[in-house]
Enzyme design. Structure first.
Site, short mmCIF file in Angstrom:
data_model
loop_
_atom_site.label_atom_id
_atom_site.label_comp_id
_atom_site.label_asym_id
_atom_site.label_seq_id
_atom_site.Cartn_x
_atom_site.Cartn_y
_atom_site.Cartn_z
CB THR A 45 -1.16 0.22 0.94
OG1 THR A 45 0.30 0.10 2.25
CG2 THR A 45 -1.65 -1.01 1.18
CB CYS A 46 0.27 5.18 0.03
SG CYS A 46 -0.46 5.10 0.90
CB SER A 101 -3.82 2.93 8.83
OG SER A 101 -4.22 1.63 8.73
CD GLU A 106 -6.23 2.81 5.66
OE1 GLU A 106 -7.50 2.49 4.82
OE2 GLU A 106 -5.27 1.81 5.02
CG ASP A 107 -12.01 3.29 5.75
OD1 ASP A 107 -11.60 3.72 4.72
OD2 ASP A 107 -13.58 4.17 5.73
CB ILE A 181 -6.81 5.72 -3.78
CG1 ILE A 181 -6.17 4.29 -3.15
CG2 ILE A 181 -6.70 7.06 -2.94
CD1 ILE A 181 -4.80 4.93 -2.71
#
Length: 399
Positions: A45-46, A101, A106-107, A181
């Site tokens: 992920t980011c 996160s 965050e979802d 996103i």
């Protein structure tokens, strides 16, 4: 042995992007990981790059081999950690619950973990311990969000950047990339009072689910012509190169740019220009939203859920260790049953069926009782009869 190679906390974006992965290469990565691992799952992920794998060896050679698969520079090993066993289990349960996160709670992470697991399952890269671990973790994440009522206070990088832009009075947006996103950003924008939303994708014809008149879908070759019309760009592609460069932006054009990609979509030099405000994923995660404290309180109050799922997995793993013995017990049972059935078939024509059945049932019972008695006698002579007796009492339910 379940293991994990991940990124240490607090790393600068410039380091994280060097240790990122390309989803288009996942098939290649998994194929090569399975050359020396029994199972593997890649989460990228980011904020994180995490390689979960099941391997008998736990040493520097394994780390070296994994770096080689992903084409990472060995000098970057100092920015990673290598865990095994219980630490890996606890880490994953906390990850799916949102504790690790950059934007607390965050979802999106649960969906990202599910996607990573599903891909490995499709590629036959999970089959045993990781298979069960990710199933347990996904169940944990769902229960955690429900019990903590995280749906009351949803948050993601997409929601934060959209709210930031709206608070600055922006009405015209460009969203580059329409993955998880990007589509979420568009959803938030269309639920707000915006004038135009330009969506930039490689193949505009593939987006058929948007019918809002404010939406305009364009290809990459047309984006530079449209930049003049927008006040904010939200870029979130998986491209390995910049999709926005200095020459793409008209001179003196005032612009707010959010770069949600890792590696970055936007050339960093744009941040030097006074007419441009460029925020990368690290800067965005520091934007304090009003519900942060509430999320933290709710999450801390539900940590027991994580412990329950850790315990459930550890119990499954311990019981799995005796699976070979259970199979042997069932084989013995099958042999005894087969022997009695064959006896019944051979003698049923010449003997009274009821008497024959009684003898065979008693013979089957005696087989196990006599073995228990012999084992108890052996234990008595060895001085371990108390433990043996407790086990026999449990098996035969003796009061």
């Amino acid at each position: 042995m379940i293991q994990l190679i991940g990124l240490k906390k607090g790393l600068d974006l410039s380091i994280r992007e060097k240790l990122s992965t390309r989803k288009s290469h996942y098939e290649y990565y998994l194929k090569n990981l399975l050359e020396f691992c029994a199972e593997a799952v890649i989460i990228s992920t980011c904020n994180r790059t995490e390689i979960y794998f099941n391997c008998e060896r736990y040493d520097d050679t394994i780390v070296h081999n994994i770096f080689k698969v992903f084409g990472w520079d060995n000098d970057l090993k100092e920015y990673t950690f290598h865990s095994k066993g219980h630490d890996v289990i606890k880490h994953l349960m906390e990850v799916v619950s949102g504790f690790h996160s950059k934007i607390l709670g965050e979802d999106q992470i649960l969906g990202q973990v599910k996607e990573a697991y599903s891909y490995s399952l499709k590629e036959s890269a999970v089959s045993a311990e990781l298979h069960r671990l990710f199933q347990e973790a996904i169940t944990c994440g769902k229960e955690f969000r429900t019990e903590a009522r995280m749906y009351d206070i949803p948050v993601s990088s997409s929601s934060i950047v959209v709210n930031y832009g709206l608070q600055h009075g922006i009405k015209n947006f460009m969203v580059i990339g329409y993955g998880e996103i990007g589509s979420l950003a568009v959803k938030y924008l269309l639920s707000s009072n915006v004038s135009k939303v330009y969506i930039v994708v490689r193949d505009p014809k593939k987006i058929v689910d948007l019918h809002d008149k404010r939406v305009h879908i364009i290809g990459f070759k047309d984006k530079n012509e449209i930049i003049e019309e927008v006040e904010c760009i939200i870029s979130c592609t998986s491209a390995p190169h910049y999709v926005i460069k200095r020459e793409d932006i008209p001179k003196e054009k005032k612009l707010l740019i959010f770069d949600l990609a890792v590696p970055r979509d936007v050339e960093e030099s744009l941040a030097k220009y006074p007419n441009i405000e460029l925020l990368d994923i690290d800067t965005i995660s520091k934007i304090d939203d009003k519900n942060k404290k509430l999320r933290a309180e709710r999450m801390d109050s539900c940590r027991g859920i994580i412990k329950n799922h850790i315990d459930a997995y550890e119990e499954w793993r311990k019981l799995r260790e005796i699976t070979p013995y259970i199979k042997k017990l069932k084989m013995v049972s099958a042999e005894v049953s087969k022997d009695r059935i064959n006896t019944f078939i051979h003698k049923s024509s010449s003997k009274n069926h009821q008497e024959l059945a009684k003898k065979l049932i008693k013979s089957t019972s005696d087989f196990y009782i006599n073995r228990a008695i012999e084992t108890l006698k052996e234990a008595k002579l060895e001085g371990s009869e108390e433990q043996c007796l407790r086990i026999i009492e449990k098996i035969f339910r003796i009061n």
